[in-house]
Design a protein around this motif. Structure first.
Motif, PDB file in Angstrom:
ATOM      1  N   GLY A  67       0.855  -1.238   0.104  1.00 57.23           N
ATOM      2  CA  GLY A  67      -0.033  -0.081   0.139  1.00 57.23           C
ATOM      3  C   GLY A  67       0.871   1.323  -0.188  1.00 57.23           C
ATOM      4  N   GLN A  68       2.040   1.147  -0.055  1.00 55.09           N
ATOM      5  CA  GLN A  68       2.957   2.509   0.039  1.00 55.09           C
ATOM      6  C   GLN A  68       2.719   3.148  -1.380  1.00 55.09           C
ATOM      7  OE1 GLN A  68       7.398   1.744  -0.742  1.00 55.09           O
ATOM      8  NE2 GLN A  68       6.849  -0.552  -0.021  1.00 55.09           N
ATOM      9  N   PHE A  69       2.719   4.364  -1.315  1.00 54.93           N
ATOM     10  CA  PHE A  69       2.629   5.123  -2.573  1.00 54.93           C
ATOM     11  C   PHE A  69       3.811   5.475  -3.329  1.00 54.93           C
ATOM     12  CE2 PHE A  69      -1.594   6.176  -0.594  1.00 54.93           C
ATOM     13  CZ  PHE A  69      -2.265   5.996  -1.454  1.00 54.93           C
ATOM     14  N   LEU A  70       3.820   5.400  -4.569  1.00 50.60           N
ATOM     15  CA  LEU A  70       5.056   5.496  -5.296  1.00 50.60           C
ATOM     16  C   LEU A  70       4.882   6.682  -5.973  1.00 50.60           C
ATOM     17  CD1 LEU A  70       6.575   2.236  -6.343  1.00 50.60           C
ATOM     18  CD2 LEU A  70       7.148   3.506  -4.146  1.00 50.60           C
ATOM     19  N   SER A  71       3.735   7.564  -6.130  1.00 53.04           N
ATOM     20  CA  SER A  71       3.537   8.579  -6.851  1.00 53.04           C
ATOM     21  C   SER A  71       2.412   9.680  -5.985  1.00 53.04           C
ATOM     22  CB  SER A  71       2.913   8.361  -8.257  1.00 53.04           C
ATOM     23  OG  SER A  71       1.490   7.694  -8.086  1.00 53.04           O
ATOM     24  N   VAL A  72       2.684  10.867  -6.084  1.00 53.90           N
ATOM     25  CA  VAL A  72       1.838  11.613  -5.383  1.00 53.90           C
ATOM     26  C   VAL A  72       0.753  12.628  -6.258  1.00 53.90           C
ATOM     27  CG1 VAL A  72       3.675  11.803  -3.394  1.00 53.90           C
ATOM     28  CG2 VAL A  72       3.677  13.586  -5.557  1.00 53.90           C
ATOM     29  N   GLU A  73       1.167  12.413  -7.545  1.00 54.80           N
ATOM     30  CA  GLU A  73       0.142  13.063  -8.486  1.00 54.80           C
ATOM     31  C   GLU A  73      -0.913  12.280  -8.813  1.00 54.80           C
ATOM     32  OE1 GLU A  73       2.173  14.415 -12.013  1.00 54.80           O
ATOM     33  OE2 GLU A  73       3.498  15.819 -10.667  1.00 54.80           O
ATOM     34  N   GLU A  74      -2.095  12.775  -9.115  1.00 60.10           N
ATOM     35  CA  GLU A  74      -3.382  11.676  -9.437  1.00 60.10           C
ATOM     36  C   GLU A  74      -3.214  11.162 -10.913  1.00 60.10           C
ATOM     37  OE1 GLU A  74      -5.596  11.100  -7.330  1.00 60.10           O
ATOM     38  OE2 GLU A  74      -5.465  12.531  -5.794  1.00 60.10           O
ATOM     39  N   PRO A  75      -3.518   9.960 -10.794  1.00 58.80           N
ATOM     40  CA  PRO A  75      -4.035   9.115  -9.905  1.00 58.80           C
ATOM     41  C   PRO A  75      -2.962   8.513  -8.962  1.00 58.80           C
ATOM     42  CG  PRO A  75      -3.853   7.753 -11.854  1.00 58.80           C
ATOM     43  CD  PRO A  75      -3.414   9.344 -12.320  1.00 58.80           C
ATOM     44  N   ARG A  76      -2.855   8.784  -7.590  1.00 61.42           N
ATOM     45  CA  ARG A  76      -1.965   8.364  -6.768  1.00 61.42           C
ATOM     46  C   ARG A  76      -1.833   6.731  -6.974  1.00 61.42           C
ATOM     47  NH1 ARG A  76      -4.042  12.203  -3.393  1.00 61.42           N
ATOM     48  NH2 ARG A  76      -5.312  10.328  -2.232  1.00 61.42           N
ATOM     49  N   MET A  82       1.236  -0.965  -9.318  1.00 67.56           N
ATOM     50  CA  MET A  82       2.184  -0.660 -10.437  1.00 67.56           C
ATOM     51  C   MET A  82       2.853  -2.085 -10.634  1.00 67.56           C
ATOM     52  SD  MET A  82       3.962   2.701  -9.164  1.00 67.56           S
ATOM     53  CE  MET A  82       4.657   3.199 -10.670  1.00 67.56           C
ATOM     54  N   VAL A  83       3.015  -2.953  -9.659  1.00 67.10           N
ATOM     55  CA  VAL A  83       3.712  -4.343 -10.118  1.00 67.10           C
ATOM     56  C   VAL A  83       3.197  -5.578  -9.721  1.00 67.10           C
ATOM     57  CG1 VAL A  83       6.019  -3.057  -9.787  1.00 67.10           C
ATOM     58  CG2 VAL A  83       5.033  -4.366  -7.790  1.00 67.10           C
ATOM     59  N   SER A  84       1.839  -5.686  -9.187  1.00 65.06           N
ATOM     60  CA  SER A  84       1.209  -6.793  -8.858  1.00 65.06           C
ATOM     61  C   SER A  84       0.862  -7.608 -10.207  1.00 65.06           C
ATOM     62  CB  SER A  84       0.096  -6.448  -8.014  1.00 65.06           C
ATOM     63  OG  SER A  84      -0.820  -6.025  -8.511  1.00 65.06           O
ATOM     64  N   GLY A  85       0.593  -8.979  -9.875  1.00 62.06           N
ATOM     65  CA  GLY A  85       0.149  -9.696 -11.043  1.00 62.06           C
ATOM     66  C   GLY A  85      -1.267  -9.170 -11.304  1.00 62.06           C
ATOM     67  N   THR A  86      -2.056  -8.869 -10.497  1.00 59.29           N
ATOM     68  CA  THR A  86      -3.385  -8.258 -10.869  1.00 59.29           C
ATOM     69  C   THR A  86      -3.308  -7.051 -11.555  1.00 59.29           C
ATOM     70  OG1 THR A  86      -4.321  -9.058  -8.715  1.00 59.29           O
ATOM     71  CG2 THR A  86      -5.468  -7.387  -9.854  1.00 59.29           C
ATOM     72  N   ALA A  87      -2.400  -5.978 -11.220  1.00 59.24           N
ATOM     73  CA  ALA A  87      -2.176  -5.118 -12.176  1.00 59.24           C
ATOM     74  C   ALA A  87      -1.665  -5.118 -13.538  1.00 59.24           C
ATOM     75  CB  ALA A  87      -1.208  -4.122 -11.358  1.00 59.24           C
ATOM     76  N   ILE A  88      -0.914  -6.359 -13.708  1.00 61.61           N
ATOM     77  CA  ILE A  88      -0.396  -6.511 -14.859  1.00 61.61           C
ATOM     78  C   ILE A  88      -1.469  -6.994 -15.683  1.00 61.61           C
ATOM     79  CG2 ILE A  88       1.321  -7.809 -16.282  1.00 61.61           C
ATOM     80  CD1 ILE A  88       2.260  -5.143 -14.590  1.00 61.61           C
ATOM     81  N   THR A  89      -2.248  -7.942 -15.294  1.00 62.39           N
ATOM     82  CA  THR A  89      -3.259  -8.492 -16.060  1.00 62.39           C
ATOM     83  C   THR A  89      -4.445  -7.386 -16.298  1.00 62.39           C
ATOM     84  OG1 THR A  89      -3.058 -10.532 -14.700  1.00 62.39           O
ATOM     85  CG2 THR A  89      -5.412 -10.449 -15.798  1.00 62.39           C
ATOM     86  N   LYS A  90      -4.643  -6.511 -15.598  1.00 59.75           N
ATOM     87  CA  LYS A  90      -5.601  -5.370 -15.879  1.00 59.75           C
ATOM     88  C   LYS A  90      -5.084  -4.561 -16.946  1.00 59.75           C
ATOM     89  CE  LYS A  90      -8.110  -1.643 -13.728  1.00 59.75           C
ATOM     90  NZ  LYS A  90      -8.351  -0.902 -12.343  1.00 59.75           N
TER      91      LYS A  90
END
Length: 235
Positions: free
Chosen positions: A123-132, A138-146
């Motif tokens: 849950g750590q944020f790696l960006s502060v601009e929207e969309p945060r 950014m790197v999970s399997g769920t994110a890549i599949t999406k």
């Protein structure tokens, strides 16, 4: 099963099939995704099941007539790696998993470190601009599949995406190092399989960006694979 009663029934019947009905069980260790209640008797919110807030440990103690220990699944895998896997011999181990989601655990002197609410480093944020965006976004399997409409294992080994993910993940690993100051970092989960992120590439990127500590701790790929949680449960 998604629904709680069916899940408890399946766990109970499976255990009874394994040991025999009426056989005394000394203890049961259960790993489940999501943050746990303060007393570690229920899961506050689990991302894949409709089990939120249910008294898992109490209910299974009743059906199995045994002491039940409930723990976050990543914490159990990390404990296993620290005791019997790639983290063995180090006093402070940070285990990070990148799979369907992203999470980690800090193991100190062979024990899961104390927390107020558990570990949720994905849950750590790696960006502060929207969309945060979080590390998990950014790197999970769920994110890549999406993002690519295909499962990570369907992406070729030589695809430049894997190098890009290694660099992004390195920032999350860097942040975890400066927060937890471990002797060793162990990386695991399905996104580090043969087709996936390279642990040595992550280590090199961390070395390139680290400025706070003079030495980057050793960063290794996990060694226990799918049985890491079993080692953690036994411990």
């Amino acid at each position: 099963p998604q629904e709680y009663p069916a899940g408890i029934e399946l766990i109970t019947s499976t255990v009874q099939d394994l040991v025999g009905i009426g056989t005394h069980i000394d203890g049961v260790a259960i790993g489940i995704a999501g943050p746990l209640s303060a007393d570690k008797r229920s899961v506050f919110k689990t991302p894949h099941l409709h089990w939120d807030g249910r008294a898992i440990a109490d209910d299974l103690e009743r059906t199995l007539n045994s002491k039940v220990y409930l723990e976050n699944d990543v914490a159990l895998v990390g404990l296993g790696e620290a005791i019997a896997g790639a983290g063995a011999g180090s006093s402070i181990v940070a285990y990070i998993t990148v799979s369907t989601g992203v999470n980690g655990v800090r193991i100190v002197d062979g024990r899961i470190d104390r927390t107020a609410e558990g570990f949720e480093i994905g849950g750590q944020f790696l960006s502060v601009e929207e969309p945060r965006l979080t590390l998990e976004d950014m790197v999970s399997g769920t994110a890549i599949t999406k993002a690519f409409n295909k499962k990570p294992k369907e992406i070729p080994k030589d695809d430049p995406l894997w190098a890009e993910l290694a660099e992004i993940l390195a920032y999350g690993v860097h942040n975890t190092i400066v927060h937890w100051s471990p002797n060793r970092v162990v990386l695991g989960g399905s996104m580090f399989n043969e087709v996936g992120i390279s642990a040595p590439a992550v280590e090199q990127h961390v070395k390139n960006i680290m400025t706070k500590f003079p030495v980057v701790p050793e960063i290794l790929h996990s060694t226990l694979g799918d049985v890491g949680g079993l080692h953690g449960g036994l411990e």
